[in-house]
Write a protein that holds these residues in place. Structure first.
Motif: not given
Length: 546
Positions: A497-498, A459, A490, A532, A464, A494
């Motif tokens: 989200d990215d 990460r 998590s 999240q 990712l 990530k």
């Protein structure tokens, strides 16, 4: 029939006169690419060298003495299908006398393309070949898509073909259901089988429906379907096998044994079924039935090109349980005399010898043999997880704690074994070795920490997807690990989200959150991870499902 001149044929028949007659008949249809096999063994060796379009196989492959001294044509076909030595579009025609036909057709599970009853004329044989070739031509494009790995397109094209070829509509539907089953889309496959049964109540569709229900863990429904099927078709052997497995899944071992005994009484030559009967009988403590079944397995497998040395180990374990050291020694001598040398055989011989030494009270000699077995496992290939776990228990019995722990750790880390981290701990707990279970737990914690650290590094370097893959690999081995679960969730969040919203990945993320909630509703990370997830949903304009 000049258009058939490119077809290749393998004739499997021990009788030279019959081979000559068949050759002459085929020549009359311009088929000249003809090879011969005089037994199941020579047929298998031929088929490992090259494929054939058509196999003409005599059912009785014995030497005419009346003794059961080899595989019959049905057993050969099962070996060929099981070990994928013939393609789905290979035409396999069984040649059988009228006296044998009732037995063959009634007990058949992996049915041939067709049966031809002896005596037969040239025209009768060529008519069957013509019909089989014409059918294969219609189905070949679908089979080839499967061969190329494009199963999704094969399913779609099979659906179109159902409508274009009403004569074969049910057959295309069957193929579609089987392909859906192969993709583990059991609900879809179940619906196709139900449609087939409304159109034509055939036995194989009932069996397919039961397989889907078994896979969906609808064991009672599967049991009812199979019981009804066997009432109408008491010689439909595959139904007995699945019914036995259904009883096992419901914890009804004695019932499973009775079902398998009934099946063996009807069709006594199927090695896989005899093996299953032996295993269930051993588990229920019926040493007599287990001994008889495993002896038959070892005897019948002598004629197969695919002998499994594990069968000898199972027989040895049964005879040890019976307390018959003399027979155990005889089985071990048979292993040394009749099995080809190799790593798998070395493991099995050492396990059998270790069991005999332990039975005789020679614990030092037993420990030496079992250590040899553990060392030989490293060079083996294809040995079953059950055999290896049995070896772990044998090691514990002679105080080889380190060897047992090392072997269990290797099993846990083998992606093909099916042994999870929880399974590994439970093996030692059930053996009453809480100390070793704790040690295994500590080893697991170290491995999990290393996995999480490696994923964190990935990460940090911006990889990712690799981080998610690393943690998913860990979850496959430890699906309930409460360190891996939040780390994997998590990492997925990530990535979402990215790199953008991906519906399958988001679905997996929510699945992991729900698993965490079920296992530990008060977990400190749960609330933040859920928040999240919903934040990322809103970021991409995804409507939350109530």
């Amino acid at each position: 029939m000049a258009e058939y001149s490119d077809l290749s044929v393998l004739i499997v028949d021990p009788n030279p006169g019959m081979r000559g007659n068949l050759h002459n008949m085929l020549s009359q249809s311009s088929i000249t690419k003809i090879d011969y096999a005089v037994s199941s063994g020579t047929a298998i060796r031929q088929l490992t060298k090259k494929p054939f379009d058509i196999i003409l196989c005599e059912y009785d492959l014995g030497n005419g003495s009346g003794e059961a001294n080899g595989q019959d044509g049905q057993q050969l076909l099962e070996d060929l299908r099981l070990h994928k030595l013939i393609s789905p579009w290979t035409i396999f025609i069984m040649l059988t006398s009228e006296g044998e036909y009732g037995k063959v057709i009634g007990a058949a599970e992996l049915t041939p393309t067709d049966y031809v009853l002896k005596p037969f004329t040239v025209d009768a044989l060529l008519q069957r070949i013509r019909r089989a070739v014409d059918r294969r031509t219609v189905f070949l494009p679908i089979y080839q898509l499967v061969e190329y790995g494009d199963v999704r397109k094969a399913i779609a094209d099979a659906k179109v073909a159902e409508e274009k070829n009403p004569r074969y509509a049910v057959d295309f539907a069957r193929l579609r259901a089987e392909l859906l089953f192969s993709l583990d889309e059991l609900g879809e496959a179940e619906m196709v089988y139900q449609w087939i049964l409304m159109t034509r109540p055939v036995a194989w569709a009932h069996l397919g429906l039961a397989r889907c229900r078994f896979g969906l863990q609808k064991y009672i429904e599967a049991q009812e379907t199979l019981s009804q099927l066997l009432e109408q078709n008491p010689r439909y052997m595959a139904a007995y096998d699945l019914l036995a497995r259904t009883h096992e899944a419901l914890g009804q071992q004695e019932a499973a044994k009775r079902i398998l005994e009934d099946a063996v009484a009807i069709s006594p030559h199927m090695v896989r079924r005899l093996r299953h009967l032996g295993e269930v009988a051993f588990e229920t403590g019926d040493v007599g039935v287990a001994e008889k079944a495993f002896k038959q397995v070892v005897a019948k497998a002598k004629y197969s090109e695919f002998r499994d040395p594990e069968d000898h180990v199972k027989l040895v374990k049964t005879l040890v349980k019976k307390g018959d050291a003399h027979q155990v020694s005889g089985v071990i001598r048979d292993m040394e005399r009749s099995l080809r040398a190799g790593p798998n055989v070395d493991v099995c011989k050492a396990i059998a010898a270790g069991l005999l030494q332990e039975m005789s009270g020679n614990m030092t000699a037993a420990a030496t043999e079992l250590t040899n077995a553990v060392n030989a496992v490293a060079g083996s290939r294809g040995l079953s997880t059950g055999l290896k776990i049995g070896l772990v228990h044998s090691c514990l019995g002679v105080k080889l704690d380190q060897q047992a722990s090392d072997l269990m750790l290797n099993l846990m880390n083998d992606t093909e074994s099916g042994v999870s981290m929880d399974d590994a701990v439970q093996v030692f707990e059930k053996a009453g070795r809480h100390d070793l279970a704790q040690g295994m737990g500590e080893q697991i914690k170290i491995q999990v920490d290393e996995l999480i650290a490696h994923a964190s590094e990935q990460r940090l370097h911006g990889d990712l997807r690799a981080a998610v893959d690393t943690l998913n690999a860990g979850l496959r081995k430890a699906p309930g690990n409460m360190s891996l679960l939040p780390a994997a969730t998590s990492a997925i969040l990530k990535q979402l989200d990215d790199l953008g919203w991906e519906a399958p990945l988001a679905e997996q993320c929510m699945f992991l959150i729900e698993r965490m909630r079920r296992l530990d509703p008060a977990h400190p990370s749960l609330e933040a991870l859920t928040a999240q997830y919903h934040h990322t949903q809103r970021k991409y304009g995804i409507s939350a499902v109530a």
